[in-house]
Design an enzyme around this catalytic site. Structure first.
Site, PDB file in Angstrom:
ATOM      1  N   PHE A  60      53.305  24.698  45.363  1.00  9.10           N
ATOM      2  CA  PHE A  60      54.127  25.789  45.715  1.00  9.10           C
ATOM      3  C   PHE A  60      53.275  27.198  46.288  1.00  9.10           C
ATOM      4  O   PHE A  60      52.588  27.479  46.306  1.00  9.10           O
ATOM      5  CB  PHE A  60      55.221  26.050  44.841  1.00  9.10           C
ATOM      6  CG  PHE A  60      55.972  27.533  44.862  1.00  9.10           C
ATOM      7  CD1 PHE A  60      56.911  27.924  45.689  1.00  9.10           C
ATOM      8  CD2 PHE A  60      55.202  28.675  44.616  1.00  9.10           C
ATOM      9  CE1 PHE A  60      57.572  29.045  45.452  1.00  9.10           C
ATOM     10  CE2 PHE A  60      56.275  30.075  45.252  1.00  9.10           C
ATOM     11  CZ  PHE A  60      57.152  29.876  45.880  1.00  9.10           C
ATOM     12  N   ILE A  61      53.525  27.682  48.076  1.00  9.02           N
ATOM     13  CA  ILE A  61      53.218  28.620  48.495  1.00  9.02           C
ATOM     14  C   ILE A  61      54.279  29.503  48.451  1.00  9.02           C
ATOM     15  O   ILE A  61      55.548  29.498  49.516  1.00  9.02           O
ATOM     16  CB  ILE A  61      52.804  28.253  48.963  1.00  9.02           C
ATOM     17  CG1 ILE A  61      51.194  26.974  49.266  1.00  9.02           C
ATOM     18  CG2 ILE A  61      52.044  29.406  50.626  1.00  9.02           C
ATOM     19  CD1 ILE A  61      50.930  26.761  50.907  1.00  9.02           C
ATOM     20  N   ASP A 109      53.109  18.265  65.343  1.00 11.25           N
ATOM     21  CA  ASP A 109      54.902  19.272  65.730  1.00 11.25           C
ATOM     22  C   ASP A 109      54.300  20.349  65.491  1.00 11.25           C
ATOM     23  O   ASP A 109      55.407  20.925  64.636  1.00 11.25           O
ATOM     24  CB  ASP A 109      56.104  18.053  64.849  1.00 11.25           C
ATOM     25  CG  ASP A 109      57.065  18.529  65.073  1.00 11.25           C
ATOM     26  OD1 ASP A 109      57.354  19.200  66.175  1.00 11.25           O
ATOM     27  OD2 ASP A 109      58.438  18.223  64.472  1.00 11.25           O
TER      28      ASP A 109
END
Length: 239
Positions: free
Chosen positions: A40-41, A143
């Site tokens: 989680f950031i 991408d």
């Protein structure tokens, strides 16, 4: 898809350059479907363009492959399959597994013989755009557009949701029309990864892959951009 995403995130993470969420686990759910668990950031403000450019170049410089061009697994760009069979020849790899795959998809999906046949002519003649260029396999996000670029709370750039493979570093800019890269980004990038001869001549060749993918995913609105690039190259290359 989650396996390929985890392997791509892991490969980028291992370069210890640009910040990516560390992948922990992926698998199948007992009730059907799949999962991926990653770090989680907490996001903050928009990433600094010059720091993003420098960190991305550091990843390209650090992420090398002795197997050539490709990746250990096939993955997806959007929802389109992306074939990553290893090759020692970049022009062959890009022609077959990137442009060629998209041209065939347009033929199969829309019956678009015009774009397919002109595309084949371009693939056969595009080697001239790579004369006097040394191409090393670099780890690419694959991408990189604004929806996949964030900033951590401390201002550090974060990239995620990759379509990773080892390819020509310039191919990373193929989604630049959706990324908002400015002058400070490119200046910082080229200080670490110097610009190669003929960069401007090849720029649209790398945009083309993503215009074709958008055509195949989202419909005919993207066809004129792809056709314009193809026709310009066919004129330039006398193909």
């Amino acid at each position: 898809m989650f396996e390929a995403e985890a392997l791509g995130l892991g490969a980028m993470y291992e370069t210890r350059t640009i910040r990516v969420p560390k992948p922990f686990k992926y698998g199948s759910l007992p009730t059907g479907g799949s999962y991926i668990i990653m770090e989680f950031i907490e996001f903050g403000a928009r990433a600094d363009q010059s720091v993003l450019g420098r960190k991305l170049a550091e990843m390209h410089k650090a992420g090398k492959s002795e197997k050539g061009f490709g990746f250990d697994v096939d993955n997806t760009v959007g929802s389109t399959p992306q074939i990553n069979t290893w090759s020692s020849d970049w022009v062959q790899f890009y022609g077959e597994h990137r442009l060629g795959y998209q041209f065939k998809l347009a033929l199969d999906q829309y019956g678009d013989r015009t774009i397919y046949e002109r595309g084949q002519r371009l693939i056969k003649s595009m080697g001239a755009l790579f004369e006097n260029v040394v191409i090393e396999p670099c780890l690419l996000h694959g991408d990189l557009w604004s929806g996949n670029i964030f900033s951590a709370k401390n201002g550090e750039p974060v990239i995620l949701d990759p379509a990773c493979y080892y390819g020509h570093s310039e191919a990373e800019f193929g989604m630049s029309w959706c990324a908002g890269f400015g002058g400070s980004f490119y200046n910082a990038y080229f200080q670490v990864m110097p610009k190669q001869p003929g960069f401007e001549k090849r720029r649209d060749l790398y945009l083309l892959y993503h215009y074709l993918n958008h055509y195949n995913l989202f419909g005919s609105g993207y066809r004129p951009s792809a056709m314009s690039i193809i026709d310009d190259y066919l004129r330039t290359l006398n193909a």
